[in-house]
Write an enzyme that holds these catalytic residues in place. Structure first.
Site, short mmCIF file in Angstrom:
data_model
loop_
_atom_site.label_atom_id
_atom_site.label_comp_id
_atom_site.label_asym_id
_atom_site.label_seq_id
_atom_site.Cartn_x
_atom_site.Cartn_y
_atom_site.Cartn_z
N TYR A 101 0.85 -1.19 0.00
CA TYR A 101 0.00 0.00 0.00
C TYR A 101 0.88 1.24 0.00
O TYR A 101 1.84 1.33 0.76
CB TYR A 101 -0.91 0.03 1.24
N GLU A 189 -3.61 7.50 -4.01
CA GLU A 189 -3.37 6.19 -3.40
C GLU A 189 -3.09 5.13 -4.45
O GLU A 189 -3.75 5.09 -5.49
CB GLU A 189 -4.65 5.83 -2.62
#
Ligand code: GDP
Ligand code: MN
Length: 384
Positions: A101, A189
């Site tokens: 992530y 993101e």
């Protein structure tokens, strides 16, 4: 405003972040043609403005064009968390040996952008934060210095990224930061950022949220807005000049002023306990003419979760009697039996209350204070 994955990836690509060279399809036939032209196994991905598409069955691998056709027929038209899929992205499929992530958001408590990474990619970051907070590594970015190489390297080390990838990781993190700043984003993101079986770092998914207040100076981004993918109520609210955010509770809130709206929601939360909460944030703004109140009321009442409505109006320049007339007119235009509690304070509030009492509407009660109003609205919602 949120961007679709395919829009985010176009933007990422222009900053040098490695992404797949896929194309968007709106029909299964188009999906088949794109898969044929790519000439490799593909992944068919629902383009909706919500996360967790994979879990919901909105991301499927297809070994050949025929399979891409089949998977696209299943995914197009499906509903993911109430978002209907109108488009799919067809990307060349990747092999995955590791999912990471990587994201940037604003940390309001510190007043700086925050770079976050975790070795547990592919999972929603909120879930990692709840279950394994130590797995998230953080670096706060000084906006006048930008993201420094050592900060990105700290993160790479923190998530145990093999050293051979640090150079590329630093480039990707810095590109993501530039993209974030130059897009006036509130979130950028990559989840997951993968290491492929060929040992290449690669952005498999992308998500960006853009600050609505900056869209006037980001025309290229403003043009990306996909009204068909946004909640109908939020589109209507924007057109009526209202600030509206749908929430999960049962009490519709009609408030003038953003700060007062926050306070109203807090009070409902405070007295509503586990079972009752605000159904929305709504700021009808100053003036509060009847048409605006009516538009707001229509939006609030179109939400099937709403069991009661709390009006919390503070008259300053806006006069209480004017607002009261607006409310009565709005209720004439939007008849309803849903219980309503009205709290009027400030300039001409007595006159306003007299107007509301004089209208003799059976589903309306007035409240003297916000505490009183919140308690009455909660009681009404529980009784409904
Ligand atoms: P999200 O569920 O909405 O976040 O959608 P993602 O694009 O992140 O995809 C969800 C998951 O599907 C990823 O975490 C991967 O595990 C898997 N996935 C997506 N694309 C591919 C691909 O090209 N190849 C493989 N093997 N898996 C993929
Ligand atoms: Mn994802």
């Amino acid at each position: 405003m949120n961007l679709h994955e395919y829009q985010t990836k176009q933007r990422f690509a222009s900053y040098g972040i490695p992404v797949a060279n896929g194309k968007v399809a709106t029909t299964p036939e188009e999906a088949r043609d794109i898969a044929a032209s790519l000439g490799v196994p593909v992944v068919v991905k629902a383009q909706v403005l919500t996360g967790g598409r994979g879990k919901a069955g909105g991301v499927k691998l297809a070994a050949n064009p025929e399979e891409a056709f089949e998977k696209a027929s299943k995914i197009l038209g499906m509903s993911i968390k109430d978002h209907i899929v109108h488009r799919v992205l067809i990307d060349p499929a990747s092999t995955i040996s590791k999912e990471i992530y990587l994201g940037i958001t604003n940390d309001r408590t510190v007043g700086k952008p925050l770079l976050m990474a975790s070795s547990e990619g592919g999972v929603e970051i909120e879930q990692v934060a709840a279950e394994n907070p130590d797995a998230i590594k953080r670096e706060w970015i000084n906006p006048s210095l930008g993201l420094r190489d050592y900060q990105a390297r700290n993160i790479a080390e923190g998530i145990n990224l093999p050293r051979e990838h640090w150079g590329t990781f630093v480039k990707i993190a810095k590109a993501l930061y530039r993209c974030y700043i130059e897009s006036d984003a509130t979130l950028a993101e990559i989840n997951p950022l993968i290491i492929t079986e060929e040992n290449v770092l690669f952005a498999l998914d992308g998500k960006m949220s853009i600050d609505d207040n900056a869209l006037y100076r980001r025309k290229d981004l403003a043009e990306m807005r996909d009204i068909s993918a946004e909640p109908v109520t939020e589109v209507q609210a924007r057109e009526a000049g209202l600030t509206y955010v749908k929430l999960n509770g049962q009490i519709g809130c009609m408030v003038n002023g953003a700060g007062l709206a926050m306070t109203t929601m807090d009070m409902i939360k405070l007295y509503g306990g586990e079972d009752v909460g605000p159904a929305n944030f709504l700021d009808i703004g100053g003036g509060a003419q009847a048409e605006r109140v009516a538009a707001a009321l229509r939006i609030i009442l179109s939400d099937p979760d709403v069991k009661a409505v709390l009006f919390n109006i503070f008259g300053g320049i806006t006069r209480g009697d004017e607002v009261a007339r607006g409310i009565i007119q709005a209720l004439n235009e939007v008849p309803t039996t849903i219980p309503m509690v009205i709290r009027l304070a400030g300039t001409n509030s007595e006159e306003g209350r007299a107007i509301i009492d004089g209208a003799n509407l059976p589903n309306i009660r007035s409240a003297s204070t916000l505490t009183d109003g919140a308690k009455k609205a909660i009681e009404a919602a529980r009784g409904a």
